[in-house]
Structures are given as C-alpha cells and as structure tokens.
Design a protein around this motif. Structure first.
Motif, PDB file in Angstrom:
ATOM      1  N   LYS A   5     -23.656   7.295  -6.720  1.00 15.74           N
ATOM      2  CA  LYS A   5     -23.134   6.197  -7.541  1.00 15.74           C
ATOM      3  C   LYS A   5     -22.402   6.774  -8.744  1.00 15.74           C
ATOM      4  O   LYS A   5     -22.881   7.719  -9.381  1.00 15.74           O
ATOM      5  N   PHE A   6     -21.230   6.201  -9.040  1.00 11.93           N
ATOM      6  CA  PHE A   6     -20.418   6.694 -10.145  1.00 11.93           C
ATOM      7  C   PHE A   6     -20.071   5.528 -11.067  1.00 11.93           C
ATOM      8  O   PHE A   6     -19.630   4.464 -10.610  1.00 11.93           O
ATOM      9  N   GLU A   7     -20.262   5.739 -12.342  1.00 12.78           N
ATOM     10  CA  GLU A   7     -20.039   4.684 -13.320  1.00 12.78           C
ATOM     11  C   GLU A   7     -18.579   4.628 -13.767  1.00 12.78           C
ATOM     12  O   GLU A   7     -17.755   5.486 -13.418  1.00 12.78           O
ATOM     13  N   LYS A   8     -18.305   3.638 -14.560  1.00  6.81           N
ATOM     14  CA  LYS A   8     -16.939   3.347 -15.008  1.00  6.81           C
ATOM     15  C   LYS A   8     -16.281   4.545 -15.686  1.00  6.81           C
ATOM     16  O   LYS A   8     -15.107   4.838 -15.446  1.00  6.81           O
ATOM     17  N   ALA A   9     -17.023   5.263 -16.510  1.00  9.48           N
ATOM     18  CA  ALA A   9     -16.441   6.370 -17.276  1.00  9.48           C
ATOM     19  C   ALA A   9     -15.813   7.406 -16.349  1.00  9.48           C
ATOM     20  O   ALA A   9     -14.736   7.941 -16.643  1.00  9.48           O
ATOM     21  N   GLN A  15      -8.802  12.467 -13.834  1.00  4.12           N
ATOM     22  CA  GLN A  15      -9.060  13.898 -13.712  1.00  4.12           C
ATOM     23  C   GLN A  15     -10.380  14.141 -12.974  1.00  4.12           C
ATOM     24  O   GLN A  15     -10.536  15.115 -12.241  1.00  4.12           O
ATOM     25  N   ASP A  16     -11.342  13.228 -13.152  1.00  2.15           N
ATOM     26  CA  ASP A  16     -12.642  13.343 -12.491  1.00  2.15           C
ATOM     27  C   ASP A  16     -12.681  12.631 -11.143  1.00  2.15           C
ATOM     28  O   ASP A  16     -13.323  13.103 -10.200  1.00  2.15           O
ATOM     29  N   SER A  17     -12.013  11.489 -11.042  1.00  2.00           N
ATOM     30  CA  SER A  17     -12.152  10.662  -9.837  1.00  2.00           C
ATOM     31  C   SER A  17     -11.168  11.022  -8.729  1.00  2.00           C
ATOM     32  O   SER A  17     -11.518  10.927  -7.541  1.00  2.00           O
ATOM     33  N   LEU A  18      -9.966  11.453  -9.047  1.00  2.00           N
ATOM     34  CA  LEU A  18      -8.982  11.755  -7.998  1.00  2.00           C
ATOM     35  C   LEU A  18      -9.414  12.885  -7.057  1.00  2.00           C
ATOM     36  O   LEU A  18      -9.107  12.829  -5.868  1.00  2.00           O
ATOM     37  N   PRO A  19     -10.126  13.919  -7.538  1.00  2.00           N
ATOM     38  CA  PRO A  19     -10.556  14.968  -6.592  1.00  2.00           C
ATOM     39  C   PRO A  19     -11.645  14.524  -5.627  1.00  2.00           C
ATOM     40  O   PRO A  19     -11.921  15.220  -4.654  1.00  2.00           O
ATOM     41  N   LYS A  20     -12.276  13.378  -5.878  1.00  2.00           N
ATOM     42  CA  LYS A  20     -13.364  12.915  -5.016  1.00  2.00           C
ATOM     43  C   LYS A  20     -12.788  12.065  -3.881  1.00  2.00           C
ATOM     44  O   LYS A  20     -12.197  11.021  -4.123  1.00  2.00           O
ATOM     45  N   VAL A  36     -11.849   8.060  -4.076  1.00  2.00           N
ATOM     46  CA  VAL A  36     -12.770   6.975  -4.423  1.00  2.00           C
ATOM     47  C   VAL A  36     -12.078   5.882  -5.225  1.00  2.00           C
ATOM     48  O   VAL A  36     -12.601   4.770  -5.339  1.00  2.00           O
ATOM     49  N   VAL A  37     -10.905   6.154  -5.784  1.00  2.00           N
ATOM     50  CA  VAL A  37     -10.147   5.129  -6.504  1.00  2.00           C
ATOM     51  C   VAL A  37      -9.004   4.590  -5.655  1.00  2.00           C
ATOM     52  O   VAL A  37      -8.112   3.904  -6.155  1.00  2.00           O
ATOM     53  N   ASP A  38      -9.026   4.898  -4.350  1.00  2.00           N
ATOM     54  CA  ASP A  38      -8.038   4.390  -3.383  1.00  2.00           C
ATOM     55  C   ASP A  38      -6.611   4.824  -3.702  1.00  2.00           C
ATOM     56  O   ASP A  38      -5.650   4.097  -3.398  1.00  2.00           O
ATOM     57  N   CYS A  39      -6.450   5.978  -4.293  1.00  2.00           N
ATOM     58  CA  CYS A  39      -5.130   6.551  -4.515  1.00  2.00           C
ATOM     59  C   CYS A  39      -4.954   7.702  -3.538  1.00  2.00           C
ATOM     60  O   CYS A  39      -5.657   8.711  -3.630  1.00  2.00           O
ATOM     61  N   CYS A 102     -21.732   4.658  -3.019  1.00  2.00           N
ATOM     62  CA  CYS A 102     -21.523   5.060  -1.630  1.00  2.00           C
ATOM     63  C   CYS A 102     -22.853   5.160  -0.887  1.00  2.00           C
ATOM     64  O   CYS A 102     -23.016   5.962   0.018  1.00  2.00           O
ATOM     65  N   GLY A 103     -23.827   4.320  -1.257  1.00  2.00           N
ATOM     66  CA  GLY A 103     -25.156   4.406  -0.693  1.00  2.00           C
ATOM     67  C   GLY A 103     -25.211   4.101   0.796  1.00  2.00           C
ATOM     68  O   GLY A 103     -25.495   4.967   1.617  1.00  2.00           O
ATOM     69  N   THR A 104     -24.970   2.852   1.169  1.00  2.00           N
ATOM     70  CA  THR A 104     -24.954   2.469   2.584  1.00  2.00           C
ATOM     71  C   THR A 104     -23.528   2.355   3.078  1.00  2.00           C
ATOM     72  O   THR A 104     -23.130   3.027   4.028  1.00  2.00           O
TER      73      THR A 104
END
Length: 647
Positions: A5-9, A15-20, A36-39, A102-104
C-alpha cells in the motif's frame, strides 16, 4: 495495514511513483502493464497487450491507456497521466490520487473535491480481456464520468505515428463500440456495464514519450489515436465496469464477471504470497492445451533452459505438482523431437542449447524429491534413460562425451551457455570446451540416473552409470579445481579461464557433487568473498578482468555488462542451497538475512515480483525484464529449503 500500500505522498511524487510498475497477465501470454500512476514509461506498456498469431510471434499493444475524467458543476478533472516530449506531464491526474493498494487487486483511490472514486483492475485469466471497476464512494452533487481510450494497434517492439492508413471507423455494440485500426488485427471491443454515450471525436495525441526506452538507448516517441470518448452519469455508491477485449461480451454479466475474477485472486499480503502470485504469471496455455513457463515479462517467450530451471520453484515449491506434470508433458515432446532430429511442434525456443537436456534431468530430480521416486519413475524414467543415453552416445550436435568422462562443447564462436550476450555477432563471454556447470550437471545426472536404475532393479545399468560417474568425478577435479581453491569457468585445450564466475557454485549446490567437503567449502568461500551481493551472485568477480557491473546505457553497452558483473537472484538461490547443504542449521539466519534483499524488491521496480538482474555494485538497482521466472522460482525454492532445514 496492507502489505503493498502506498500513500498520497509517494503517489503524487513522480520521482518515487514512476519507477514502480505493475504487471497483470493471463494464460495466453497477454498482459496489462504500466506504472502505479498509469503513466506508460515503456513501449511495452499498455492496458491491453495481446498476442496476434496471425501477424507474428510478438505481443501487440491494442489499448494503450484509458483516461477517466470526473465532471462536477461543469468542471472537468482528468485523472489520466502521460509524459510528452520536453519532460511535460499532462493531464497530471496523479495529483488526485489519495492511495494505492495492491493487496488483492490493484486499487486506486482518487479524491477530486467532494468526489471519492475507487478504481479496481483485473485481467481475466482465460480471456484476453481487461476489466476495470469504477465505484463512486462519495459525491455531494451530480457526477459525470468520461473515458478516453488511447489506441496503438502495434507490436510491442515498434511505435505508432499519426498516419492516414489508420481506419477510423467503428461499430456500435452493446454498451460500447468495436474498432480496428489496421487490417490483420482483431477488433477491439470497449464496453461498459451500463448505458453510455459515445462521442466520436477522432484525434491523434502527438509526441508521447517513454523514458525507459530513452534509458535503454532506443527511440522513445510515438503518437496515439483517440477515437472519441464515452460519457455516463454515475450515482453515489454505484459501480461501473469497463471491459476491453478482442471478443464481445454480454455487458449485463460484467459486474458478476468482475466479482468472479476477484474471488479467484489470492492476496499479496506477505513476501511468500507475492512470489506465488508472480509464479502464476508465467503460466502459459495454448489453444491445443499445451502448457509452458514463459521466461519473463514483458519481452521473453518460453526458453527451454529457463523453463527447466524455473519449473521446480514455480510449481513444486508451492505444491502445484499438477502444473509441473503438464509443463513437462509439453517439454518432453519438444525435447524428444529435438533428440530425434525432427522439427519442433511446440513453442519452446533454444531447445538446441547443449545444457538443456541436463537441466531437464535436474528438474525431474527435484520432482522425485518432492513427489516421490515411485511416481517419478512411472512418469519420467524412460525420458531420463533416453537423455543420458543420447548424451553418452555423443548424439547432441554440440556435445561430445570424451574418454575422460567429461562433456566437451564446441561453441563454434556462438553463445551456447546461459551467459549468452553477444556484441557485433560474437559472444561477450566466449565459453567453450569443458564448461564447469555442464559437467557438474552431467555428474549429477549420471549419479541420479544410476540411483533410479538401481531402485528399478536394473543393477547392471546402474553399475555402468556409476563407473562413468566415477571417471567423470576424477576428471572434473583434475580439470577444474585450481590451486587457489576455486573452479575454472571452462577449459578448452590450453585455453583456461581463470575468471571467478558463479557457474562453479552448481558443483556445490547439486545433490551429487564431484567435490569433497573441503573442496566444496573452498569453492563456496570464494563465491561468498567475491560474488555475493544482497541481490544474488555476481556474474563476474570485481577482481577479474573486464568487470562491468552497471547494466545501463544503449544496447551495445548493456550487452557488454550483461554477464560481466551484474547480479542474478536465481544464482543466489543455488548459492543459498549450497550453504544449507554444507552448513545446515548453522546458516539458517544467514539465509534469512539474504532473503531480505529480495523481499525489498516487492515494493520496487515491478511490484510483487523480481526483475531479470541487478547492478553488481551498490545500490544494486533492478534492471532488464521487469519480471523474471528463474529469479522468482529460485527464491521460492530457497524459502521451501529454509523451512525443511528448520524442522
């Protein structure tokens, strides 16, 4: 608290979310993959990526992405995100993300003023269909949703650009439309679980950019076609399901279909369950019911060596022997066709590599340990005999059994081992002659087959194999063991490779080893000192010439680094097995600590799986394919071994 689980921040910081990245697959080899941000950051990314066998053997991106827009009081809030040239991101929908879980099933919560919208995504197991459920959790006034589909209709290895050949026509179907941009492609059906209006507004979005392709030294820009948008009203508490597929579906059943798919998912609530989910992603079933293990995503197919190495970990280690047997049934067919000189009727690549039959026997050996020798003899005894006889008779086009009991491989200027990178048509690591892991596997195969023959009552044949194994053992030590206590990587006449490489670890890890205990400890100590990283074993020691640990830059640069210092988790699996066999319970805590380095990766790179390889130097960044079967398999097998040594 959910495990993944990833929070809003984090989500709003690109920089943190695009590599995931996030991968969803089905059994046909189709997949859905993005960040994870659909980009989309790779040309391989897409919401619906499917094989089109009528065109070629590649996957094809049909639906690249779907941009939802929330409309309240006449104000529009686009929740999509695309990267354009010049480092421009638009429309920046990530800033509305409140959390991602991304639990279930992957679930994103968007907060837009008084609107709280939940998005859940599943990829149907046995159909090439992506399903997305949108639920309006909160809303203080009338809310409208719009959806803009971005279409590509291209191979994952190519790009699409604005052109006049694209067919802009569409047909109205039940609660949606179908369209096909180019001849030879299947139609794309985009449908909703409720009535909507489709507004035909064809437009090419130009200059989308994929930074991961830039990093890899490739072209990185394309244009995507948007035929228009779907529009509907949605009430508080209401759910709407979107389906994109190559076949039309009954929209009245979409909500039940989504629920059914969710019920079949196992949660990713810990390290082990993440790996089990990842293991299932490599399953592949053809229309004629043949079963395979894909080597990795997003660009690998089924490769013979990878399949045999990965098979025990992906099936037996998670108590799925049925799938092992199904895959082996297909693989045996292909291996026998190869040994008989017939064209392959199965979709397995690189069956001709000389160590493939040896890895096949190793995989069967794991089956015997997990399921039982009696069942193993019943299913695979004839195959084991035939493979050993085939190799002993030097019938393989690239393997000869010499008088000293060792297998000799003439590479003929080709890359014949797992270290298979090439540069300008030549192997980067030219391994030929007596190759260390080939002969460790050969000795193991001889001893295992002899034991199986003895239990079958074939004492004379068992004695013959034991005599050959003894000859192989003496020659192995004489040929490979040097005065520094480690093993040469290969020996070809006067050419001796002194490089410290991980291939010698198999001589320690396999059930039957030609080395004595002192020699095993010496080899393992060298591996520990010079090759061990938190992400597996390096492919070359930093003390050896040509050490190149950073897998970055254009293709030619990466080829030179591929097996020259990069770290591989699957090799780490065999290393940890060797540790447990040599030192047993005294190394349990060490093995547990080593596994922490792999668990960290569940939250990085591609969530809930392991990438192909890692840089050999800190910070040991993940590289290559985003999900790799052998790595997942060997970590699962290590976890199982760990439990066995605990009790």
């Amino acid at each position: 608290m959910s495990y993944l689980k990833f929070e809003k921040a984090l989500m709003t910081n690109l920089q943190d979310s695009l590599p995931k990245e996030l991968l969803r697959t089905n059994r046909s080899g189709a997949y859905s993959c993005s960040t994870v941000v659909d980009c989309n950051t790779r040309k391989y990314h897409g919401l619906l990526v499917v094989p089109v066998p009528e065109l070629d053997d590649e996957n094809h991106v049909l639906l690249s992405s779907l941009d939802p827009t929330v409309i309240q009081h006449g104000a529009s809030f686009n929740l999509g995100l695309h990267k354009y040239q010049g480092n421009n991101f638009s429309p920046q929908g990530h800033k509305y993300i409140r959390e991602f879980d991304c639990g279930t099933v992957p679930t994103t919560l968007y907060r837009v003023g008084g609107v709280l919208l939940k998005k859940e995504v599943v990829f149907q197991h046995y159909e090439d269909r992506i399903l997305i459920r949108y639920t309006l959790l909160e809303a203080h006034s009338k809310t409208t949703l719009q959806f803009r589909p971005f279409l590509a209709f291209r191979s994952v290895r190519q790009f699409t650009h604005e052109n006049g050949a694209a067919d802009r026509s569409y047909e109205v179907v039940d609660n949606g439309i179908s369209t096909c941009m180019y001849a030879g492609y299947p139609s794309l059906f985009m449908q909703f679980s409720k009535k909507n209006e489709f507004h035909f507004e064809p437009y090419w979005y130009r200059g989308l950019e994929y930074p991961k392709e830039q990093e890899r030294g490739y072209a990185s820009n394309e244009d995507l076609y948007v035929p228009g948008y779907f529009e509907m009203n949605i009430s508080k508490g209401e759910s709407v399901v979107f389906a994109a597929s190559t076949t039309e579906c009954r929209t009245s059943s979409l909500k039940k279909l989504f629920e059914k798919e969710v019920e079949s998912r196992s949660p990713r609530d810990n390290f082990f369950h993440c790996l089990v989910n990842a293991a299932h992603q490599f399953h592949n079933r053809t229309k004629n019911d043949e079963r395979y293990i894909l080597a990795g995503y997003p660009w690998f197919k089924c490769r013979a060596r990878d399949q045999f190495i990965a098979l025990p970990g992906l099936t037996l280690s998670i108590e799925e022997q049925d799938y092992f047997e199904l895959v082996m049934k297909t693989a045996e067919k292909g291996l026998r066709e190869f040994m008989e000189g017939k064209p392959l009727s199965v979709k397995i690549y690189e069956m001709e590599k000389p160590d493939v039959p040896l890895w096949c026997i190793w995989a069967i050996q794991q089956y015997a340990k997990e399921v039982g020798k009696e069942r193993c003899r019943e299913l695979y005894m004839n195959l084991i005999r035939d493979v050993v006889a085939y190799l002993a008779a030097s019938k393989h086009p690239n393997l000869t059994l010499d008088e000293n009991g060792l297998l000799y491989a003439d590479a003929k200027g080709e890359a014949i081992t797992w270290m298979n990178s090439t540069n300008n048509g030549h192997p980067v690591v030219p391994r030929s002659g007596y190759i260390v892991e080939f002969n460790a596997l050969w000795y193991n195969a001889l001893r295992f087959t002899a034991a199986m023959e003895l239990e079958s009552g074939n004492e004379e044949r068992a004695k013959e194999l034991e005599e050959l194994a003894e000859k192989c053992k003496v020659s192995f030590v004489d040929t490979f063991l040097n005065e520094y206590g480690y093993l040469y990587d290969y020996v070809d006449g006067r050419m001796i490779d002194w490089s410290v490489r991980p291939n010698m670890v198999f001589a320690v890890a396999l059930d039957y080893s030609p080395l004595d205990q002192k020699q095993k400890r010496s080899v393992l100590d060298v591996c520990t000192r010079e090759l061990l990283t938190p992400k597996g074993l390096r492919s070359l020691s930093p003390k050896s010439g040509g050490y190149n640990p950073m897998y970055t830059g254009p293709q030619s640069q990466r080829d030179l680094a591929y097996h020259q210092g990069t770290a591989w988790p699957w090799l780490g699996g065999f290393y940890l097995e060797a540790c447990l066999k040599l030192y047993k319970q005294t190394r349990l805590s060490f093995v547990e600590r080593q596994l922490v380095g792999y668990e960290d990766e569940m939250f990085n790179h591609c969530l809930s799986t392991l990438p192909e390889l890692f840089d050999g130097n800190p910070p040991f960044s993940g590289r290559g394919a985003i999900s790799f079967a052998m790595n997942v398999a060997e970590v699962l097998r290590t976890l199982e071994l760990l439990e066995k040594y605990k009790f």
